[in-house]
Enzyme design. Structure first.
Site, PDB file in Angstrom:
ATOM      1  N   ASP A 227      55.937  63.290  25.589  1.00 34.00           N
ATOM      2  CA  ASP A 227      56.934  62.524  24.852  1.00 34.00           C
ATOM      3  C   ASP A 227      57.405  63.404  23.697  1.00 34.00           C
ATOM      4  O   ASP A 227      56.699  63.584  22.711  1.00 34.00           O
ATOM      5  CB  ASP A 227      56.304  61.226  24.346  1.00 34.00           C
ATOM      6  CG  ASP A 227      57.225  60.444  23.411  1.00 34.00           C
ATOM      7  OD1 ASP A 227      58.363  60.892  23.161  1.00 34.00           O
ATOM      8  OD2 ASP A 227      56.789  59.380  22.916  1.00 34.00           O
ATOM      9  N   GLN A 230      60.139  63.245  19.027  1.00 37.74           N
ATOM     10  CA  GLN A 230      60.098  63.719  17.652  1.00 37.74           C
ATOM     11  C   GLN A 230      60.036  65.236  17.542  1.00 37.74           C
ATOM     12  O   GLN A 230      60.121  65.772  16.435  1.00 37.74           O
ATOM     13  CB  GLN A 230      58.883  63.109  16.939  1.00 37.74           C
ATOM     14  CG  GLN A 230      58.876  61.597  16.866  1.00 37.74           C
ATOM     15  CD  GLN A 230      59.969  61.033  15.974  1.00 37.74           C
ATOM     16  OE1 GLN A 230      60.491  61.717  15.092  1.00 37.74           O
ATOM     17  NE2 GLN A 230      60.326  59.788  16.200  1.00 37.74           N
ATOM     18  N   LYS A 253      68.097  60.878  17.822  1.00 41.94           N
ATOM     19  CA  LYS A 253      67.228  61.489  16.823  1.00 41.94           C
ATOM     20  C   LYS A 253      67.580  62.956  16.571  1.00 41.94           C
ATOM     21  O   LYS A 253      66.943  63.614  15.750  1.00 41.94           O
ATOM     22  CB  LYS A 253      65.768  61.370  17.256  1.00 41.94           C
ATOM     23  CG  LYS A 253      65.251  59.945  17.382  1.00 41.94           C
ATOM     24  CD  LYS A 253      63.797  59.913  17.777  1.00 41.94           C
ATOM     25  CE  LYS A 253      63.331  58.526  18.177  1.00 41.94           C
ATOM     26  NZ  LYS A 253      63.361  57.549  17.079  1.00 41.94           N
ATOM     27  N   CYS A 393      55.997  51.046  15.795  1.00 37.18           N
ATOM     28  CA  CYS A 393      55.750  50.994  17.246  1.00 37.18           C
ATOM     29  C   CYS A 393      54.551  51.864  17.627  1.00 37.18           C
ATOM     30  O   CYS A 393      54.530  52.489  18.680  1.00 37.18           O
ATOM     31  CB  CYS A 393      56.986  51.423  18.031  1.00 37.18           C
ATOM     32  SG  CYS A 393      58.366  50.274  17.880  1.00 37.18           S
TER      33      CYS A 393
END
Length: 435
Positions: A227, A230, A253, A393
């Protein structure tokens, strides 16, 4: 606000690292010139969504004003232009992450959908007797995640294990906010079919060093998903070098629009995955009795895709590439060092995650004494400082560290040390307001 970074004592200072002019970058972002509650806007919520430069906004406007049409099936001029722009964005994404082929890039609406796409491909393969064995799960099989995952990389695997009877297991966390790999060989074993990990934590800021885990994944013959929501916006990404099987990230993002995400997968794996959504554009042939399906990536992009959003993501990639991802990474590393040092001066403040700017990104979550994060956030907002409050989250991470929620400040290429100083002043104000 100052854009000159004073490097804290003890942090190396290099003359040959890539740099950029933060003030010139900030001039590209119209929203940064506004005021909030009578104060200059201090936007410290980029981990939730980044702001958008004029270069992206202009491309979106141009697309809708001059090239708006559906893609793939049109022979008219507008349709051809839209298709070329859409597929051109796919090629830009592939180049940005060093993917061997644009056909390995699947557009989704966000990271959550990208991860769910892989999870439901596992589910569909498990339900089919002829499904590829790499994607078949059943009792005795295991999926491994970690305790620092965003819910988008937790809930899909919980649901998958419930559907298939597989077992979900996870890495724990150290007190310092790192993955606890002490039981790696026991946790990732011959029963493991998939390891799915966050690359950079959205709550702790931890950047996970994945090489040791990747070696173990290869030893046991499992698959690896990262993932990268970020990390891709903040540091150079090379999917070949990271040796993952899938990565997922999102456009909003990284200076792009909302509603566009990316699943990258190895071509052989995408070709072996069954479709998840059925409908137009993802088919090869259709009869009343059965259908056959297009090759990836079209197989996974049923219906009208997010065309303008993909074009906007392509523009965002052009913008970030023009500045340089290494320069952005170094800017944020210096900002993080500055922020960790500055926040350490606030009485009663507890930082969650790595305490040093090594193996961590520019996302810092903290608690201020016994004050509720919502109260802290409201005081900061009254000073024009925009931060995120809650469990982000990532509730299991909060439970691990014994807090119901945190306040989170997150930085990006347009963040300045002056804004971090404003955060510290706002925290001092919160302490005065609530005693």
């Amino acid at each position: 606000m100052s854009s000159t970074i004073a490097i804290p004592p003890g942090m190396p200072q290099y003359d040959d690292v890539p740099r950029f002019d933060v003030d010139r970058v900030r001039a590209d972002f119209p929203i940064l010139s506004r005021e909030v509650n009578g104060h200059p806007l201090v936007y410290l919520d980029s981990a939730a969504t980044s702001q958008k430069p004029r270069q992206v906004l202009d491309v979106l406007r141009e697309h809708y004003e001059r090239h708006n049409a559906n893609v793939s099936r049109s022979v008219h001029t507008l349709g051809t232009e839209a298709t070329e722009a859409y597929e051109g964005a796919r090629a830009k994404v592939a180049a940005f992450i060093n993917a061997p082929s644009p056909d390995e890039v699947v557009f989704t609406k966000n990271v959550t959908e990208a991860i769910n796409l892989v999870a439901y491909a596992f589910s569909n393969a498990s339900a089919a007797a002829k499904g590829d064995p790499r994607f078949r799960l059943g009792p005795g099989d295991e999926v491994v995640i970690s305790e620092m995952e965003h819910h988008s990389n937790l809930v899909p695997w919980q649901l998958l294990c419930e559907r298939t009877g597989a077992t979900l297991r996870w890495f724990g966390l150290t007190d310092g906010g790192r993955l606890d790999e002490s039981n790696l060989d026991e946790l990732v074993n011959e029963r493991t079919k998939l390891v799915s990990l966050v690359h950079m934590s959205n709550i702790l800021g931890t950047v996970n060093a994945t090489s040791r885990i990747t070696r173990r994944v290869r030893e046991v013959g499992a698959l690896l998903l990262l993932d990268c929501a970020q990390s891709v916006p903040h540091l150079p990404m090379d999917v070949v070098d990271y040796d993952a099987d899938f990565i997922a990230f999102t456009g909003h993002k990284m200076c792009g629009p909302t509603g566009i995400g990316v699943l990258w997968g190895r071509s052989e794996l995408l070709a072996a995955m069954p479709p998840v959504l059925g409908g137009g554009s993802m088919i090869e042939t259709v009869t009343m009795g059965r259908s056959t399906f297009a090759a990836p990536p079209a197989r996974f992009e049923a219906g009208t895709p997010p065309i303008a959003e993909a074009v906007g993501l392509g523009a965002a990639i052009d913008y970030l590439s023009g500045i340089g991802m290494q320069a952005i990474q170094w800017h944020e590393k210096e900002l993080t060092a500055y922020a960790l040092d500055a926040l350490s001066t606030v009485p009663g403040l507890r930082i969650f995650g790595p305490a040093v700017p090594v193996g961590r990104g520019g996302t810092i979550s903290f608690a201020l004494g016994d004050l509720h994060p919502h109260d802290v956030g409201q005081v900061l907002d009254s000073q024009g400082v925009q931060v995120r409050v809650g469990h982000h989250c990532a509730r299991p991470t909060c439970v691990r560290y014994g807090v119901p929620a945190t306040t989170r400040a997150s930085f990006y290429l347009y963040t300045t040390t002056g804004e971090i100083d404003a955060l510290v002043r706002g925290l001092d104000q919160a302490r005065k307001v609530f005693g």
